[in-house]
Structures are given as C-alpha cells and as structure tokens.
Design an enzyme around this catalytic site. Structure first.
Site, PDB file in Angstrom:
ATOM      1  N   TRP A 297      13.297  -0.312   0.333  1.00  0.00           N
ATOM      2  CA  TRP A 297      12.924  -0.933  -0.942  1.00  0.00           C
ATOM      3  C   TRP A 297      14.127  -1.166  -1.852  1.00  0.00           C
ATOM      4  CZ3 TRP A 297       9.038  -3.840  -1.553  1.00  0.00           C
ATOM      5  CH2 TRP A 297       7.817  -3.588  -0.937  1.00  0.00           C
TER       6      TRP A 297
ATOM      7  N   ASP B  13      -2.865   4.151   0.411  1.00  0.00           N
ATOM      8  CA  ASP B  13      -2.399   4.189   1.797  1.00  0.00           C
ATOM      9  C   ASP B  13      -3.214   5.154   2.665  1.00  0.00           C
ATOM     10  OD1 ASP B  13      -0.529   2.581   0.566  1.00  0.00           O
ATOM     11  OD2 ASP B  13       1.082   4.071   0.586  1.00  0.00           O
TER      12      ASP B  13
ATOM     13  N   GLU C 190       4.336   7.939  -0.311  1.00  0.00           N
ATOM     14  CA  GLU C 190       3.538   6.806   0.156  1.00  0.00           C
ATOM     15  C   GLU C 190       3.277   6.967   1.657  1.00  0.00           C
ATOM     16  OE1 GLU C 190       4.870   3.180  -2.767  1.00  0.00           O
ATOM     17  OE2 GLU C 190       6.185   3.494  -1.062  1.00  0.00           O
TER      18      GLU C 190
ATOM     19  N   SER D  22      -1.767  -1.049   1.708  1.00  0.00           N
ATOM     20  CA  SER D  22      -1.717  -0.406   3.029  1.00  0.00           C
ATOM     21  C   SER D  22      -2.954   0.430   3.340  1.00  0.00           C
ATOM     22  CB  SER D  22      -0.470   0.458   3.139  1.00  0.00           C
ATOM     23  OG  SER D  22       0.644  -0.397   3.298  1.00  0.00           O
TER      24      SER D  22
ATOM     25  N   MET E 129       7.116  -9.524   4.937  1.00  0.00           N
ATOM     26  CA  MET E 129       6.366  -8.427   5.577  1.00  0.00           C
ATOM     27  C   MET E 129       6.916  -7.094   5.087  1.00  0.00           C
ATOM     28  SD  MET E 129       6.024  -7.492   9.627  1.00  0.00           S
ATOM     29  CE  MET E 129       7.682  -6.832   9.858  1.00  0.00           C
ATOM     30  N   ASN E 130       6.011  -6.123   4.771  1.00  0.00           N
ATOM     31  CA  ASN E 130       6.467  -4.733   4.650  1.00  0.00           C
ATOM     32  C   ASN E 130       5.640  -3.829   5.559  1.00  0.00           C
ATOM     33  OD1 ASN E 130       5.015  -5.456   1.961  1.00  0.00           O
ATOM     34  ND2 ASN E 130       4.930  -3.256   1.826  1.00  0.00           N
ATOM     35  N   ASP E 131       4.997  -2.806   5.072  1.00  0.00           N
ATOM     36  CA  ASP E 131       4.478  -1.728   5.927  1.00  0.00           C
ATOM     37  C   ASP E 131       3.630  -2.185   7.118  1.00  0.00           C
ATOM     38  OD1 ASP E 131       5.223  -0.685   3.488  1.00  0.00           O
ATOM     39  OD2 ASP E 131       3.289   0.198   3.029  1.00  0.00           O
TER      40      ASP E 131
HETATM   41  C1  FRU Z   1       4.917   1.208   0.749  1.00  0.00           C
HETATM   42  C2  FRU Z   1       3.956   0.547  -0.224  1.00  0.00           C
HETATM   43  C3  FRU Z   1       2.592   1.210  -0.155  1.00  0.00           C
HETATM   44  C4  FRU Z   1       1.692   0.133  -0.669  1.00  0.00           C
HETATM   45  C5  FRU Z   1       2.336  -1.112  -0.122  1.00  0.00           C
HETATM   46  C6  FRU Z   1       2.242  -2.314  -1.009  1.00  0.00           C
HETATM   47  O1  FRU Z   1       5.971   0.388   1.129  1.00  0.00           O
HETATM   48  O2  FRU Z   1       4.486   0.602  -1.518  1.00  0.00           O
HETATM   49  O3  FRU Z   1       2.505   2.424  -0.870  1.00  0.00           O
HETATM   50  O4  FRU Z   1       0.364   0.293  -0.240  1.00  0.00           O
HETATM   51  O5  FRU Z   1       3.703  -0.808   0.095  1.00  0.00           O
HETATM   52  O6  FRU Z   1       2.720  -3.467  -0.374  1.00  0.00           O
END
Ligand code: FRU
Length: 543
Positions: A335, A189, A240, A114, A55-57
């Site tokens: 990151w 985003d 971002e 995102s 999982m990220n954003d």
């Molecule tokens: C930020 C990001 C966004 C992108 C997404 C890709 O962490 O790099 O800019 O949309 O993650 O997973």
C-alpha cells in the site's frame, strides 16, 4: 455478476465517497477495459494479473468441482483503487487462469470489499437446491453513506450465493448477516471455515487492532466468540485480511493452528505486510503457543514474508483431503506505493500460489512457504550451472530472455569470512537488482535501489530490504522466481521468504554471481526458463 442493480461509476463515486480517496485517473475512464496483450512492459508472464485496470487483495479463494477460484478486489474502470468490485478467474491447475466476468459490483449496500467463499456441502444455509451445494460468499459491504446518514460505521458483512459454480451470484435477502455494532470503524475481511470439532462455521474478522472470531450453524446467523491480538504482534497499522487454519507438524505429529494476519502499515521493511501466529483454536478462542508468543514479544512479530510485496495473503478453502495442502496466494504489492507503480493498463499481480507448511524447529514453530509444485509444469529445458568459486563478479551464460522469466535454484557453501554474495540482474541501461546473503549480519537481502525506471515513489527504492536467516545448517540454498516485474526468493527451502517487485525500464537480460568482502564457493545450480501462461497476442498481419 450479482443480481442487483449496479451503480454507474460516477454515481457510485458520489454515493460511496470513493472519489475523494482516489487520485485522478490516468487510464481509460470508461468501463471498457483496453484489450490486454499480456506483452506490455512489466507484465508478468506466469503470475496472475488482471486483464486490465486495478487489482488488490485475493478474495473468495475456494476449490470446487475441479476449479480453483481466484476472486480479487478490482476496479474495472481505472488502474487506481476505487469503487471495489470482485474480479474473477478460475484455474484447473493453479498455473493457467481463465478470466471470467465480474462477480460483485457496488450496489445500494456499498462496495464489495474483501471476503471469502465456502462450499456449503451439507446445505446448512438452506440456500442450495436440487442437491446442488451452494457456494456461499461472505464479504464486507463498505458504504460510507451509512456513516454520513449517522446510522453506523461503514462496514458490515453480507452474504451472497451461487448455484452455478460461481458464475452468477444472488444476494441473500437478510443482509447484513453480521451488522456493525455501531462503533467498529474497521470491521472487515471475513474469512470463513468449517470447524469440525465444534460443529460450526467460524468467521475470522479484522477489527482494527485485533481479530475477532464469530460462530454460526448456518452461515446466516452469527454470534461473537472471542478476539485475539490486541497488545501482541506488530501494530504499526490496522489489521486486515486474517486467515485461521490448522496445519499438521511433521516433526511432532501434532496439529497446530496458524493465524495469518496482514497489517498496513508496520511491515519489517516498511508499508504493508503479513505476520502470523501459531497456537491452538478450541472453537471459541485462539491461544498462541507460549513459546511462539514469547518470540513474538522479543522480536515484535514473526513474518510470513520479509519482502515488501506480499500482502493480504489468504489460503484456499475446499482443497480435498486427498491433496491435503494449505495453499495461499498474496497480492504482490504494498500500500506504500501500490497506486503509483509504473504500469498503466493494469495495476497489481498475485504471487505464485504457495504451499504453506508448519515445522517444529529448535527455535519453535515456524511457517515455511514454497511455490506449489504445479509451477514446475511451466519449466522449459533447465540449464545446469557448474560449481565455481566466486570472488568479485562472474557472469552466467544464460539466454537473455530467460533471465527475467525463470525458476532458478542456487547452492552455496558456508561463506568464509564476512562476504556478501548472491545474484545481480541487470540490463544495458545500468538498472539492476541484487539478491543474496550477507554473512556479517546473517541476513538475506534484496537491493532494488537501482531496479526501477522512474522515481514513482519515495519509499520504493529507498533502502536495502533484509530478512534474518533462521536456518542453522551451513550451506545456503536460494530459489528465485523471476517474472518481468517481480522476484520471489525462497531461501533454505522456504524458511525465509522475500517477495519484491521491480520495474526496470527494459527487462533484465543478464545475470551474474557476485561476492564482495570475501569469496564464496558456488556449488552449482539450475535455471529453468518459464513458459508464459497467457495466449500469444493476435498477429498483426493475419493471413
Ligand atoms: C486490504 C484491504 C482490505 C479491504 C480491501 C479494500 O488490502 O484494505 O482490508 O477489504 O483492501 O479494497
């Protein structure tokens, strides 16, 4: 799940090029996630983490019909960043989360990067039916194949909508609603909000070294308004996940606009982080407050969170006016090392939801952040810590299980002399985390150099992370949320915030107050054990 055919993993990898960017997978290579137990080592107990895998954003944060939606960047196949899907969970109280099926998967338009969701109450998009307002998602379709085919850069903005409270999604036939102009490498985003004064939807979009604003009457047709940020603020990496919203200033009665702006890299303690700007937005242009802009020029940037683990911070849309809060959440990672942190079944957690408030201080406008009040519903019986003077170490009599699953508030007198004081969390293996305040430098700090079990990254444990104290009153108050693998420090009622992950091989089960270089008066405090939010794992021997 969106109603377009999704690509099988290997094909998506080939077409979307994600395989080249992704190190070899260490976890389940197929799409069947391992059953979560939520009892795994390092697993947060009261923070949201995905049932399994990467999982990220946070994405698509919206409140609708009694539910807070939390969508998120997700790779459902491995615990590594890869072809991006949108995971989905909902909550009725911002505390307990129910996992729902995936919302978006990669398709012929690309991966689902995102984006945001709004409820189109007036059906400006015409996508609603039978009086049901559509939930409208604007997200970045990222498709490396576009570039390979010489057409354009990979990123464009797509629209999808739901008529059943976010459970199923349909793609809009006229996608992309905002095509890439052809030369924008970073074009992503989208965060969308209704701007009442100019009677239009406004999209805030990250475009490399600046953020751009686009306007629309109907969420489908977008036109360029302006851009902000080149040459101002931190630019150690690409911008971002922007977010633009108004906040009332209690001290003056005005309303100012806040632009949250994540960037990777360039954060104050390294890697990715979130800065912000305060100013005005007139429906076309964001103009920073002159004094705030002056401080940004002097300091390089003003940060929402000085810790290393709060990224892509985004706020919920649709919070009712009767509530009135601006509630935000961030991805509790960085990151710089997110792909290698030592969790295997899942990777990534969110911060607790936080209420953002804007204040007019002697130093100018500043954003504060504090855990949402709902977090207190998880408190067990709080323990009172008596006042004491501290010089050296003073072990606190706290149950071992509470130490790394707690909400604690500590009050200290103004320090005498150049003392460094705070809390040290530790375990029998000699691993420790130190959190506190350094009077000589007037900075808070988090020292996690000995808080990780293995060397999984060159930068994770390489330094003491610090944050300037900006409060001017003498007494120091620190609130800490501890949860297995994270520490969130809200100092001076959220005026200085540090979010830091930790990965001790065994949970921290002891905690002491400490003071070095001089004594400090500890004025007492409270420690509340925190209940977990996940169901107990099934018993091994059911009867
Ligand atoms: C930020 C990001 C966004 C992108 C997404 C890709 O962490 O790099 O800019 O949309 O993650 O997973």
């Amino acid at each position: 799940m969106i109603r377009t055919p999704s690509l099988p993993g290997a094909l998506a990898c080939l077409l979307l090029g994600a395989c080249t960017a992704t190190p070899p997978a260490r976890t389940t290579p197929d799409a069947t996630p391992p059953a979560p137990t939520y009892a795994e080592n390092h697993r947060p107990q009261f923070h949201f983490s995905p049932p399994a895998h990467w999982m990220n954003d946070p994405n698509g944060l919206v409140y609708f019909d009694g539910e807070y939606h939390l969508f998120y960047q997700h790779n459902p196949r491995t615990s590594l960043w890869g072809p991006m899907h949108w995971g989905h969970a909902v909550s009725r109280d911002l505390v307990h989360w129910q996992n729902l099926p995936l919302a978006f998967a990669p398709d012929t338009d690309g991966e689902a990067w995102s984006g945001s969701i709004v409820v189109d109450e007036r059906n400006s998009s015409g996508l609603g039916t039978d009086g049901i307002p559509p939930m409208v998602a604007l997200y970045t379709a990222h498709n490396r194949a576009f570039k390979a085919a010489g057409q354009t850069q990979p990123e464009r903005q797509n629209l999808a909508y739901s008529l059943d409270r976010g459970r199923t999604w349909r793609k809009y036939a006229g996608n992309p609603v905002l095509p890439n102009p052809g030369d924008q490498k970073n074009f992503r985003d989208p965060k969308v909000a209704w701007h009442a004064a100019s009677h239009q939807w406004v999209m805030t979009l990250a475009e490399g070294d600046h953020t751009a604003f686009y306007g629309s009457p109907n969420l489908k047709d977008w036109h360029y308004l302006s851009q902000f940020g080149s040459g101002l603020g931190a630019h150690g990496g690409v911008w971002e996940c922007p977010d633009l919203f108004p906040l009332a200033v209690p001290e003056t009665g005005e309303t100012k606009w806040v632009l949250l702006q994540s960037l990777n890299a360039g954060a104050p303690n390294g890697g990715s982080g979130a800065q912000y700007f305060v100013g005005d937005f007139d429906g076309t242009r964001f103009t920073p407050d002159p004094r705030f802009a002056g401080d940004v020029r002097k300091q390089g940037a003003i940060w929402l969170d000085w810790g290393r683990d709060n990224y892509a911070v985004i706020s919920w849309a649709g919070i009712p006016a009767t509530d009135g809060r601006r509630i935000a959440i961030g991805w509790m990672s960085n990151w710089a090392y997110a792909r290698t942190v030592p969790t295997e079944q899942w990777r990534g957690a969110m911060t607790v939801p936080r209420t953002l408030t804007l204040h007019r201080l002697a130093a100018g406008y500043r954003l504060f952040a504090a855990p949402v009040q709902e977090i207190a519903t998880l408190h067990g019986t709080p323990q009172t810590l008596p006042a004491h003077s501290v010089n050296g170490a003073l072990a606190l009599d706290v149950p071992p299980d509470t130490v790394s699953q707690a909400d604690m508030t500590l009050h200290f007198d103004r320090p005498i002399g150049p003392s460094r004081f705070g809390l040290v969390f530790s375990n029998a293996r000699g691993e420790e985390l130190r959190v506190g305040y350094d009077a000589a430098t007037n900075r808070y700090f988090s020292d996690r150099r000995k808080a990780a079990s293995t060397a999984f990254s060159n930068s994770f444990a390489s330094q003491i992370d610090t944050a300037p104290r900006t409060a001017t009153r003498p007494a120091i108050t620190m609130r800490l949320l501890m949860d297995a693998a994270s520490m969130e420090l809200f100092a001076d009622d959220g005026q200085t915030v540090m979010t830091e992950t930790v990965f001790p091989s065994e949970k921290f089960d002891r905690v002491s107050l400490f003071s070095e270089g001089g004594g400090v008066g500890f004025k007492g405090g409270t420690i509340a054990p925190m209940h977990g939010i996940w169901p107990a794992p099934p018993s091994r021997n059911p009867r």
